[in-house]
Design a protein around this motif. Structure first.
Motif, mmCIF file in Angstrom:
data_model
loop_
_atom_site.group_PDB
_atom_site.id
_atom_site.type_symbol
_atom_site.label_atom_id
_atom_site.label_comp_id
_atom_site.label_asym_id
_atom_site.label_seq_id
_atom_site.Cartn_x
_atom_site.Cartn_y
_atom_site.Cartn_z
ATOM 1 N N LEU A 55 20.903 33.525 35.416
ATOM 2 C CA LEU A 55 22.218 33.721 34.803
ATOM 3 C C LEU A 55 22.092 34.226 33.369
ATOM 4 N N LEU A 56 21.092 33.711 32.640
ATOM 5 C CA LEU A 56 20.891 34.153 31.257
ATOM 6 C C LEU A 56 20.475 35.615 31.201
ATOM 7 N N VAL A 57 19.551 36.010 32.073
ATOM 8 C CA VAL A 57 19.100 37.414 32.094
ATOM 9 C C VAL A 57 20.259 38.335 32.455
ATOM 10 N N LEU A 58 21.066 37.931 33.441
ATOM 11 C CA LEU A 58 22.225 38.733 33.813
ATOM 12 C C LEU A 58 23.218 38.835 32.660
ATOM 13 N N LEU A 59 23.433 37.712 31.965
ATOM 14 C CA LEU A 59 24.405 37.696 30.867
ATOM 15 C C LEU A 59 23.975 38.597 29.721
ATOM 16 N N ILE A 60 22.712 38.469 29.298
ATOM 17 C CA ILE A 60 22.275 39.273 28.160
ATOM 18 C C ILE A 60 22.168 40.750 28.536
ATOM 19 N N SER A 61 21.922 41.035 29.819
ATOM 20 C CA SER A 61 21.889 42.439 30.238
ATOM 21 C C SER A 61 23.295 43.033 30.217
ATOM 22 N N VAL A 62 24.271 42.278 30.690
ATOM 23 C CA VAL A 62 25.648 42.764 30.670
ATOM 24 C C VAL A 62 26.138 42.930 29.234
ATOM 25 N N CYS A 63 25.741 41.999 28.364
ATOM 26 C CA CYS A 63 26.190 42.025 26.967
ATOM 27 C C CYS A 63 25.241 42.807 26.061
ATOM 28 N N ALA A 64 24.400 43.663 26.624
ATOM 29 C CA ALA A 64 23.429 44.407 25.823
ATOM 30 C C ALA A 64 24.065 45.192 24.680
ATOM 31 N N PRO A 65 25.201 45.874 24.869
ATOM 32 C CA PRO A 65 25.793 46.601 23.733
ATOM 33 C C PRO A 65 26.199 45.692 22.573
ATOM 34 N N LEU A 66 26.488 44.431 22.867
ATOM 35 C CA LEU A 66 26.884 43.498 21.813
ATOM 36 C C LEU A 66 25.680 42.837 21.149
ATOM 37 N N LEU A 67 24.573 42.710 21.876
ATOM 38 C CA LEU A 67 23.412 41.982 21.359
ATOM 39 C C LEU A 67 22.359 42.902 20.740
ATOM 40 N N ALA A 68 22.305 44.142 21.175
ATOM 41 C CA ALA A 68 21.267 45.056 20.690
ATOM 42 C C ALA A 68 21.538 45.456 19.244
ATOM 43 N N HIS A 69 20.480 45.463 18.423
ATOM 44 C CA HIS A 69 20.601 45.842 17.017
ATOM 45 C C HIS A 69 20.609 47.351 16.823
#
Length: 308
Positions: A55-69
Motif C-alpha cells: 500500500l505504501l509503494v502504491l501510495l507514493i507512486s501515485v503521489c509521485a508529482p507531490l513527493l518528487a523534488h
C-alpha cells in the motif's frame, strides 16, 4: 395475533454487526466476511508488513508529482553521480537526474505495467480454466494443450520473443507478459472447476434450468476467485521481475523513461565505483517483490481451506 417485537440490530459498522452469526442483509454478510479475512490476516505479522508495504509503494507512486523534488528527466551534468545528500536524498545518476524522483516515477511505470498485466491475465485465465473444466471432453483437451504449449517455454524467453516480433516499448512488454502469464491461472481455475462441477449445488442449478454459460459465470467462477487471488498475489513478484528484466534488456520501457529495470541497465557500469546508482532501483524491486510474497503467503493461509 400478537406480533413479536423486532430484534435490536447492532450499530452498523460495529464489531458485533460484522461478526454476527446470522447476517440479516447481503451487505452485512459481505462485510462480515471481509472483516473475518482481516482478522485472520493480521495474525500473520509478515503478511501485515507485506500489505502495508504494498500500500505504501502504491501510495507514493501515485503521489509521485507531490513527493518528487525534481522532474524525473531534469538533467544537471555538473552534479552527475552525486552521493546521497540533503539536496538529493538518493543521489543522482550519470546525467545528474535525481534518483529519488526517478524511483517514485518509476514505480508508477513498473506497477502500472504489473497491474495492467494482472487485469488482462486474471479474467482470461479464469474464463479459459472454468470453461475447460466444466465442458470437459474435446474442448477441454484443446484448451489445455494450448495452455501446455505456453507453459513449455520459460516466461522471460517467450516474452522476449513476443516483444522482438513487435517492437520494444511499454505496450509491447505488457502484451508479451500477459500472453505468457495466463496459463497457470487457467490450470488453477480448471482444477477448482473440476472439484465443484459434480456437486449437488451445481446439479441443483441445472435442475432449475440454468444454462451452462450462466452456471459458469455466476456459480463456478466466483468459487474460483479466492484461489486465484492468492495465486495472483504470489505471482506479482515474478511479473515485476519479468517487467524489470525486459526493461533491463532494452525490450521494455525505453530510456529516458524512469522504469526500474531500465534504470539498472543504464547504471550497471557504475556498480563498483558509484554503487548506489544501480543499487537503489534494485532495492526497490526487491522490497516490492518481497512484500507481495509476504502478502500472498498470508492470503493463502486465510483463503485456502486446506491450510486451516
Amino acid at each position: 395475533m400478537t406480533t413479536l417485537p423486532a430484534l435490536p440490530q447492532p450499530r452498523a459498522g460495529s464489531r458485533a454487526w460484522l461478526l454476527a452469526d446470522t447476517p440479516h442483509t447481503r451487505t452485512q454478510a459481505i462485510w462480515g466476511r471481509r472483516y473475518r479475512l482481516w482478522l485472520g490476516l493480521r495474525t500473520n505479522p509478515l503478511a501485515v508488513i507485506g500489505l502495508f508495504t504494498v500500500l505504501l509503494v502504491l501510495l507514493i507512486s501515485v503521489c509521485a508529482p507531490l513527493l518528487a523534488h525534481y522532474p524525473p528527466g531534469a538533467q544537471d551534468l555538473a552534479n552527475r553521480l552525486a552521493k546521497p545528500s540533503s539536496l538529493h536524498w538518493l543521489g543522482t545518476d550519470e546525467l545528474g537526474r535525481d534518483t529519488f524522483s526517478r524511483i517514485l516515477y518509476g514505480g508508477r511505470i513498473t506497477l502500472g505495467m504489473v497491474i495492467t498485466v494482472v487485469a488482462i491475465v486474471a479474467p482470461l485465465g479464469l474464463l479459459i480454466g472454468c470453461v475447460a473444466g466444466y465442458a470437459g471432453g474435446l474442448l477441454d483437451r484443446i484448451l489445455m494443450r494450448i495452455t501446455d504449449i505456453f507453459l513449455a517455454f520459460p516466461r522471460l524467453i517467450l516474452a522476449l520473443a513476443f516483444v522482438a516480433a513487435l517492437k520494444p516499448g511499454i505496450e509491447s512488454a505488457i502484451l508479451a507478459i500477459a500472453l505468457t502469464a495466463w496459463p497457470p491461472y487457467a490450470r488453477l481455475a480448471r482444477a477448482e472447476t473440476m472439484q465443484v462441477r459434480g456437486t449437488d449445488y451445481i446439479a441443483a442449478c441445472r435442475l432449475t434450468g440454468a444454462t451452462s454459460a450462466r452456471i459458469v459465470w455466476q456459480h463456478i467462477m466466483p468459487l474460483c476467485v479466492p484461489s486465484l487471488v492468492v495465486r495472483i498475489t504470489l505471482d506479482m513478484s515474478s511479473i515485476i521481475i519479468t517487467a524489470a528484466s525486459l526493461g533491463f534488456l532494452g525490450m521494455g520501457a525505453q530510456p529516458p523513461s524512469p522504469e526500474w529495470g531500465a534504470m539498472i541497465a543504464t547504471a550497471r557500469r557504475f556498480l563498483f565505483e558509484e554503487w548506489w546508482v544501480p543499487l537503489i532501483p534494485a532495492v526497490a524491486i526487491f522490497i516490492t517483490s518481497l512484500a507481495f510474497n509476504f502478502l500472498g503467503d498470508g492470503l493463502r493461509d486465510v483463503l485456502d481451506p486446506k491450510e486451516r
